[in-house]
Design a protein around this motif. Structure first.
Motif, PDB file in Angstrom:
ATOM      1  N   SER A   6       0.815  -1.284   0.130  1.00  0.00           N
ATOM      2  CA  SER A   6      -0.075   0.146   0.168  1.00  0.00           C
ATOM      3  C   SER A   6       1.083   0.864   0.065  1.00  0.00           C
ATOM      4  CB  SER A   6      -0.908  -0.366   1.147  1.00  0.00           C
ATOM      5  OG  SER A   6      -0.329   0.447   2.078  1.00  0.00           O
ATOM      6  N   GLY A   7       2.366   1.059  -0.297  1.00  0.00           N
ATOM      7  CA  GLY A   7       3.258   2.319   0.104  1.00  0.00           C
ATOM      8  C   GLY A   7       3.823   2.550   1.481  1.00  0.00           C
ATOM      9  N   VAL A  54       5.556   4.349   4.164  1.00  0.00           N
ATOM     10  CA  VAL A  54       5.466   5.027   5.844  1.00  0.00           C
ATOM     11  C   VAL A  54       6.048   6.156   5.868  1.00  0.00           C
ATOM     12  CG1 VAL A  54       2.953   4.772   7.108  1.00  0.00           C
ATOM     13  CG2 VAL A  54       3.428   3.446   5.432  1.00  0.00           C
ATOM     14  N   GLN A  79       8.317   5.043  -2.753  1.00  0.00           N
ATOM     15  CA  GLN A  79       7.839   5.804  -2.788  1.00  0.00           C
ATOM     16  C   GLN A  79       7.687   6.496  -1.600  1.00  0.00           C
ATOM     17  OE1 GLN A  79       7.062   1.419  -1.616  1.00  0.00           O
ATOM     18  NE2 GLN A  79       5.028   0.883  -2.602  1.00  0.00           N
ATOM     19  N   LYS A  80       9.502   6.663  -0.587  1.00  0.00           N
ATOM     20  CA  LYS A  80       9.249   7.701   0.546  1.00  0.00           C
ATOM     21  C   LYS A  80       9.115   8.943  -0.275  1.00  0.00           C
ATOM     22  CE  LYS A  80      10.778   5.013   4.240  1.00  0.00           C
ATOM     23  NZ  LYS A  80      11.603   4.614   5.172  1.00  0.00           N
ATOM     24  N   ALA A 135       6.128  10.354  -1.905  1.00  0.00           N
ATOM     25  CA  ALA A 135       5.167  10.978  -0.094  1.00  0.00           C
ATOM     26  C   ALA A 135       5.841  12.570  -0.025  1.00  0.00           C
ATOM     27  CB  ALA A 135       5.131   9.361   1.001  1.00  0.00           C
ATOM     28  N   THR A 146       2.339  11.094   4.072  1.00  0.00           N
ATOM     29  CA  THR A 146       2.833  10.243   4.748  1.00  0.00           C
ATOM     30  C   THR A 146       2.627   8.675   3.934  1.00  0.00           C
ATOM     31  OG1 THR A 146       1.013   9.610   6.426  1.00  0.00           O
ATOM     32  CG2 THR A 146       2.291  10.543   7.120  1.00  0.00           C
ATOM     33  N   THR A 147       2.239   8.853   3.180  1.00  0.00           N
ATOM     34  CA  THR A 147       2.058   7.882   1.846  1.00  0.00           C
ATOM     35  C   THR A 147       2.105   8.242   0.493  1.00  0.00           C
ATOM     36  OG1 THR A 147       0.168   6.966   1.687  1.00  0.00           O
ATOM     37  CG2 THR A 147       0.566   5.554   4.170  1.00  0.00           C
ATOM     38  N   LYS A 149       0.627   6.617  -1.850  1.00  0.00           N
ATOM     39  CA  LYS A 149      -0.720   6.552  -2.329  1.00  0.00           C
ATOM     40  C   LYS A 149      -1.862   7.964  -1.918  1.00  0.00           C
ATOM     41  CE  LYS A 149      -5.150   3.827  -2.031  1.00  0.00           C
ATOM     42  NZ  LYS A 149      -5.229   3.443  -3.535  1.00  0.00           N
ATOM     43  N   ASP A 162       0.621   1.927  -6.304  1.00  0.00           N
ATOM     44  CA  ASP A 162      -0.653   3.575  -5.046  1.00  0.00           C
ATOM     45  C   ASP A 162      -1.158   4.659  -6.207  1.00  0.00           C
ATOM     46  OD1 ASP A 162       1.301   1.889  -2.957  1.00  0.00           O
ATOM     47  OD2 ASP A 162       3.551   2.859  -4.697  1.00  0.00           O
TER      48      ASP A 162
END
Length: 460
Positions: free
Chosen positions: A18-19, A21, A108-109, A112, A118-119, A121, A187
């Protein structure tokens, strides 16, 4: 944290479908290593230089232009020293040299952080909405919309129709591309068949296509000089450049709803090659193998002086290329000193902190094309490994001319009135400035000012 004395070991990565965090502070990221530009104040590079020794090649000036994006002027920089495991032997691009889960986490980071959430997505949703808002549209990504990703495959199939990718020259890192595609699909909720990766002057290696069309990304399309189709209704209209041929955008661009510019951070025979020059592979004319040369673009770039009209600025402002681009990225996993050099450990391990004689092992993200290229220029101009192996860049401040033209485009130093290729005068492309020094790497927004660049460092 003193980067000049330590090297982090990467924590065991738990892959999150889901990505990624993370927690975000005002100037950095918490929940990884709290790495931010605020923590660079006491850093030295491996040569022992400190901020008090710094004499910039690029003249100091206030921030020019106006930042754009969900977080205007922001550039997110993710770094994992252990994501690159190459010992310098064999081909640099061998997949075994890269930690795929780590690079996905970096991606991903980065997404975000760029969006301030924070994610990944949440990040993709905010970035799409911010881009649409800038274009006078509402909402985020809608199912079925098409996305075209401009990769830089310049170092592959340079001289013939070779599909092997067996070149020691630089091209888009296949694992970085795969990570971007996975994040878009998982995402960003983009179906693979609605994504096209393109470079219409080169050929994508078979192994890269196989990697990027496997698993959750099965169905992604690739368009090269072999199967690229010119849109005869979309010629590039230059503001001031005279080309002997007509240059057409490919249909994969004109039919796309969004673009992503995935450039490579590296030196070039003409100084630097970043997001702006990546578009030298975004058009078709009657010489597909050497379209930019056929369009007589290289002379404009190689002879640039401050205050000259720039074809790079023209491409940055093109109504198709600029107005559709919702994300700009640097693949900075391995950054060589030039575009036509065989990549080795010697010409690709950087001395400045936090690299300290290691590979750069980084990715950069922004929604501001001027800001990200400005940051890239600072990194390249201040890296001994690059400038000591690149005479076109060393002590040559003129390589940033296109950035001055872009940031000051409403009153360009050259006196040029830049048009977007569709009859509209360009008023703003983004913000340009330089960091305070190579150790702290702070820009105006990092220093609390209302305008300028903000560089956010995430040590994964």
């Amino acid at each position: 944290m003193d980067w000049s004395k330590s090297k982090l070991s990467r924590r065991k990565f738990i892959r999150l479908a889901s990505g990624a965090v993370v927690g975000i502070s005002a100037f950095g990221i918490m929940g990884c290593s709290k790495g931010s530009v605020e923590q660079m104040t006491s850093l030295q590079n491996s040569s022992g230089e400190t901020s008090s020794d710094y004499t910039p090649v690029f003249p100091r000036h206030e921030a020019y232009g106006k930042g754009i994006g969900a977080k205007p002027g922001r550039v997110a920089w993710t770094h994992d020293a252990n994501s690159v495991k190459w010992d310098g032997s064999g081909y640099w691009w061998d997949l075994s040299h890269f930690d795929e889960p780590a690079i996905l986490q970096m991606t991903q980071k980065g997404i975000a952080t760029l969006a301030g959430v924070t994610t990944a997505k949440e990040g993709w949703d905010i970035l799409f909405k911010a881009h649409n808002d800038l274009c006078g549209k509402q909402g985020g990504y809608s199912e079925g919309q098409k996305i075209a990703i401009k990769a830089n495959i310049n170092g592959a199939a340079e001289f013939d129709d070779d599909y092997s990718g067996r070149s020691h020259h630089s091209y888009t890192n296949p694992v970085a591309l795969k990570a971007l595609l996975i994040s878009l699909v998982q995402d960003g909720n983009v179906r693979p068949e609605n994504i096209t990766v393109f470079d219409v002057t080169r050929i994508f290696p078979d192994y890269m296509q196989q990697l990027c069309q496997d698993g959750v990304t099965k169905g992604v399309n690739f368009v090269s000089r072999i199967n690229g189709v010119a849109d005869m209704n979309a010629p590039i209209v230059w503001t001031a450049h005279e080309s002997d041929v007509i240059n057409y955008l490919p249909t994969c661009v004109t039919e796309a709803d969004y673009l992503i510019n995935l450039a490579t951070l590296k030196g070039h025979d003409y100084g630097i090659t970043l997001c702006a020059k990546n578009h030298f592979g975004s058009f078709i004319n009657d010489y597909r193998l050497r379209a930019p040369q056929q369009a007589q673009l290289h002379g404009n770039v190689s002879r640039q002086k401050m205050g000259d009209y720039s074809v790079l600025t023209d491409l940055m402002g093109n109504y198709q290329l600029d107005e559709k681009t919702m994300l700009y990225m640097f693949d900075a996993l391995i950054c060589p000193s030039g575009n036509t050099v065989d990549i080795t450990a010697e010409n690709s391990t950087w001395k400045q902190a936090p690299f300290n004689n290691s590979f750069t092992a980084s990715l950069f993200f922004s929604q501001d094309p001027v800001a990200i290229d400005s940051v890239g220029a600072d990194f390249l101009m201040n890296e001994p490994t690059v400038i000591n192996n690149n005479s076109a860049l060393k002590n040559n401040p003129d390589v940033e001319n296109y950035l001055h033209e872009a940031a000051l485009i409403d009153n360009a130093p050259s006196g040029t009135t830049y048009y977007n290729g569709n009859g509209t005068i360009i008023k703003n492309l983004g913000v340009h400035e330089h960091w305070n020094n190579p150790q702290e790497k702070k820009y105006s927004r990092n220093l609390g000012k209302a305008e300028g660049i903000e560089l956010i460092y995430i040590d994964v």
